[in-house]
Design a protein around this motif. Sequence first.
Motif, PDB file in Angstrom:
ATOM      1  N   LEU A 158       5.120   7.856   2.476  1.00 39.93           N
ATOM      2  CA  LEU A 158       6.460   7.457   2.910  1.00 39.93           C
ATOM      3  C   LEU A 158       6.575   5.944   3.110  1.00 39.93           C
ATOM      4  O   LEU A 158       7.655   5.370   2.953  1.00 39.93           O
ATOM      5  CB  LEU A 158       6.826   8.187   4.202  1.00 39.93           C
ATOM      6  CG  LEU A 158       8.311   8.176   4.610  1.00 39.93           C
ATOM      7  CD1 LEU A 158       9.170   8.807   3.530  1.00 39.93           C
ATOM      8  CD2 LEU A 158       8.506   8.893   5.934  1.00 39.93           C
ATOM      9  N   LYS A 159       5.468   5.273   3.424  1.00 37.69           N
ATOM     10  CA  LYS A 159       5.499   3.835   3.690  1.00 37.69           C
ATOM     11  C   LYS A 159       5.111   2.996   2.469  1.00 37.69           C
ATOM     12  O   LYS A 159       4.958   1.780   2.583  1.00 37.69           O
ATOM     13  CB  LYS A 159       4.575   3.512   4.860  1.00 37.69           C
ATOM     14  CG  LYS A 159       5.027   4.116   6.185  1.00 37.69           C
ATOM     15  CD  LYS A 159       4.079   3.756   7.313  1.00 37.69           C
ATOM     16  CE  LYS A 159       4.521   4.392   8.634  1.00 37.69           C
ATOM     17  NZ  LYS A 159       3.579   4.102   9.724  1.00 37.69           N
ATOM     18  N   LEU A 160       4.966   3.642   1.319  1.00 36.17           N
ATOM     19  CA  LEU A 160       4.589   2.909   0.107  1.00 36.17           C
ATOM     20  C   LEU A 160       5.620   1.839  -0.262  1.00 36.17           C
ATOM     21  O   LEU A 160       5.279   0.816  -0.856  1.00 36.17           O
ATOM     22  CB  LEU A 160       4.416   3.877  -1.070  1.00 36.17           C
ATOM     23  CG  LEU A 160       3.035   4.509  -1.231  1.00 36.17           C
ATOM     24  CD1 LEU A 160       3.052   5.577  -2.309  1.00 36.17           C
ATOM     25  CD2 LEU A 160       1.989   3.449  -1.556  1.00 36.17           C
ATOM     26  N   SER A 161       6.879   2.084   0.079  1.00 30.74           N
ATOM     27  CA  SER A 161       7.935   1.117  -0.255  1.00 30.74           C
ATOM     28  C   SER A 161       7.676  -0.226   0.425  1.00 30.74           C
ATOM     29  O   SER A 161       7.980  -1.281  -0.137  1.00 30.74           O
ATOM     30  CB  SER A 161       9.310   1.661   0.138  1.00 30.74           C
ATOM     31  OG  SER A 161       9.348   1.987   1.512  1.00 30.74           O
ATOM     32  N   ASP A 162       7.092  -0.196   1.632  1.00 31.36           N
ATOM     33  CA  ASP A 162       6.780  -1.455   2.340  1.00 31.36           C
ATOM     34  C   ASP A 162       5.698  -2.229   1.589  1.00 31.36           C
ATOM     35  O   ASP A 162       5.797  -3.451   1.409  1.00 31.36           O
ATOM     36  CB  ASP A 162       6.296  -1.158   3.767  1.00 31.36           C
ATOM     37  CG  ASP A 162       7.366  -0.480   4.617  1.00 31.36           C
ATOM     38  OD1 ASP A 162       8.561  -0.660   4.304  1.00 31.36           O
ATOM     39  OD2 ASP A 162       7.004   0.221   5.579  1.00 31.36           O
ATOM     40  N   SER A 163       4.665  -1.528   1.158  1.00 31.16           N
ATOM     41  CA  SER A 163       3.568  -2.171   0.423  1.00 31.16           C
ATOM     42  C   SER A 163       4.057  -2.694  -0.929  1.00 31.16           C
ATOM     43  O   SER A 163       3.642  -3.762  -1.386  1.00 31.16           O
ATOM     44  CB  SER A 163       2.418  -1.184   0.220  1.00 31.16           C
ATOM     45  OG  SER A 163       1.299  -1.814  -0.351  1.00 31.16           O
ATOM     46  N   PHE A 164       4.961  -1.940  -1.569  1.00 27.74           N
ATOM     47  CA  PHE A 164       5.500  -2.348  -2.866  1.00 27.74           C
ATOM     48  C   PHE A 164       6.290  -3.646  -2.742  1.00 27.74           C
ATOM     49  O   PHE A 164       6.153  -4.554  -3.571  1.00 27.74           O
ATOM     50  CB  PHE A 164       6.385  -1.234  -3.428  1.00 27.74           C
ATOM     51  CG  PHE A 164       7.116  -1.609  -4.686  1.00 27.74           C
ATOM     52  CD1 PHE A 164       6.425  -2.006  -5.824  1.00 27.74           C
ATOM     53  CD2 PHE A 164       8.502  -1.572  -4.741  1.00 27.74           C
ATOM     54  CE1 PHE A 164       7.090  -2.357  -6.994  1.00 27.74           C
ATOM     55  CE2 PHE A 164       9.177  -1.915  -5.896  1.00 27.74           C
ATOM     56  CZ  PHE A 164       8.474  -2.313  -7.021  1.00 27.74           C
ATOM     57  N   LYS A 165       7.135  -3.755  -1.708  1.00 29.66           N
ATOM     58  CA  LYS A 165       7.929  -4.973  -1.508  1.00 29.66           C
ATOM     59  C   LYS A 165       7.008  -6.174  -1.302  1.00 29.66           C
ATOM     60  O   LYS A 165       7.241  -7.260  -1.859  1.00 29.66           O
ATOM     61  CB  LYS A 165       8.865  -4.819  -0.308  1.00 29.66           C
ATOM     62  CG  LYS A 165       9.802  -6.016  -0.106  1.00 29.66           C
ATOM     63  CD  LYS A 165      10.686  -5.840   1.089  1.00 29.66           C
ATOM     64  CE  LYS A 165      11.679  -7.002   1.195  1.00 29.66           C
ATOM     65  NZ  LYS A 165      11.024  -8.318   1.190  1.00 29.66           N
TER      66      LYS A 165
ATOM     67  N   ARG B 237      -2.361   1.339  -1.034  1.00 32.75           N
ATOM     68  CA  ARG B 237      -1.878  -0.017  -1.293  1.00 32.75           C
ATOM     69  C   ARG B 237      -1.141  -0.010  -2.616  1.00 32.75           C
ATOM     70  O   ARG B 237      -1.480   0.763  -3.517  1.00 32.75           O
ATOM     71  CB  ARG B 237      -3.053  -0.994  -1.452  1.00 32.75           C
ATOM     72  CG  ARG B 237      -3.451  -1.753  -0.224  1.00 32.75           C
ATOM     73  CD  ARG B 237      -4.482  -2.803  -0.614  1.00 32.75           C
ATOM     74  NE  ARG B 237      -5.349  -3.129   0.482  1.00 32.75           N
ATOM     75  CZ  ARG B 237      -5.075  -4.001   1.437  1.00 32.75           C
ATOM     76  NH1 ARG B 237      -3.912  -4.635   1.412  1.00 32.75           N
ATOM     77  NH2 ARG B 237      -5.923  -4.235   2.406  1.00 32.75           N
ATOM     78  N   VAL B 238      -0.179  -0.894  -2.737  1.00 33.58           N
ATOM     79  CA  VAL B 238       0.486  -1.093  -4.026  1.00 33.58           C
ATOM     80  C   VAL B 238       0.048  -2.443  -4.576  1.00 33.58           C
ATOM     81  O   VAL B 238       0.042  -3.448  -3.859  1.00 33.58           O
ATOM     82  CB  VAL B 238       2.016  -1.048  -3.888  1.00 33.58           C
ATOM     83  CG1 VAL B 238       2.676  -1.365  -5.234  1.00 33.58           C
ATOM     84  CG2 VAL B 238       2.471   0.327  -3.402  1.00 33.58           C
TER      85      VAL B 238
END
Length: 562
Positions: A422-429, A324-325
């Motif tokens: 790879l999907k961290l960008s989704d959690s960050f947004k 999670r971010v």
Amino acid sequence: MGLNVEEMLNIDIFSGAKLLGGAAGLGNEIKGATIIEAPDIVKFISGGEVLLTRFYAFQFCTAEEFDSYFQELAQKKVSAIVIKRGNDVEHIEEKVKYILDFAEKYAVPVLEVAFELSFREILRPILERLFNEEVRRLKYFKTTHDNFTALAFSRGSGEDSIQKILDVLEKLIDNPVALFNQNMDYLAGTEGCKTEMAISDRAKEYQPKFYSNYTYLKQKVILTKEACDEYEQFIVKWRVMYNRRVYLVITASVSPFGDMDDIAIENGVTALKQEMFRQHSVEELEEKFQNDIITQILNGNIHTRKELEREVKQLGIPLDANYRVLLFKLWNEGAGTFEKLNEQFKFDSILRDAVVNEFEDVRVRNDVDQVIVIQQISQEQKQEDYRKELKNTVEKIQKRICQKNKNLKVRAGVGKEVEGVLKLSDSFKEARDSLEFINIFEKPNAEQSHHIVFFSDMGIFKLLCKADNPEELYEYIPESLQKLLHYKKQQRQELILTLNTYLDRNQNLTKTAQELFIHYKTAAYRIDRIVKITGIDMNNASEVLAVRIGLIVYRMIENMKK
């Protein structure tokens, strides 16, 4: 003014000393005295010295290394060795036996003194017999300087160098010492030190008997609530880099502060400053490198698995774990925004330190005025337990922040749990959108406010986050409310605030008037004006809901414009 070992034994401080071996060398002339608290100190010995050691310098050295040190001492022709036996040294009896064999072979007297006796007390009368006051202080300066310099030379990559410097300083001054950062958070210390610090209003500047590059303060402290005894406490402060201030705290709870202790402290602080600068430079370089990788990942700029594997290896985190971010930011209730850059830096530093202290095994990155946290999530932990744990952690962070400044409020936006880096960008947004919505949902001066917003809890507003420009968002504002937004500029904000408060208070005029500190009739008059301008039917639940959503969208647009 000559002095030999036999004459030295007649000094009062040696009345309880035992001669363990090397009697043939009692006539050895003494040319100086030094303390061995770092193994490489032998490189700084010129010959003819009395060496004082409690074996701390040789705590973890091998038999071969121990032999090598004493062979070098034999070549330097030292006059005598004074020892204290401590329980914290491995294989101490074997080392004492080796020294006794060394004493007989090279005619070097070995004396044992009580462990409670400080080397400072032993060193002083020897130096007084050999030198005048000024030279004595210079000799002690060299002794302490050589120990800290030798410690720097003997530093290993895996060793805690700062802790070793503090340990040596504690042995030299016979009092506990502790190190604190610019936020007065405890960093390291020796046994018996206080892990909390505060600078009293009654603290006074203290001037050592020589020119110093550092600022010294002196104050009285009580160590425990049960004991009423006051002790002298000395605080030395200096800057490592930029706005990073560090405090060294010495509490004279074991021995009175001696006239040569400030010499040892001055050298200790210089060693700490150099070591902390070295560590900070390395950490800053590593952090910059890791931050660049984190930025690339969070912005979705890494597309191939091969490239991702290479970058993730540098971060030391699993590629396919769940993450999670979280995004943290401070709001200054006293001023709203931070007026000065150094004030912003100070508060951001407080936030980062609090986050690092309360979270375990996370990757943390500063992004202007925000702190980004990449947290690995256990698949075995239930969502309900995670939320409870996170809430408790944020409350602890808030508590830490309040200790520094009561006006600072912590806000946290939480993205969804994702599988793989790879999907961290989704959690960050999502975390970024959640944090932005706290600013929209909350009033800056609200007494009761949410510190955390999960993106998954935002309901319909998740759709609004997909809008990229104000024009697109404006379509979600009801036509009736749009009329109010285009009303006379002088009265518009006053009416919007009144409408917002009125709806927040469930259309209760009394509570609206109290909230806005206006008369009841003034509140009623404004609501009548709003109804006439907009045509809103306050009895229509669907229309009122649309207006409430429209007000939030309006705040989103204002945020976007800023």
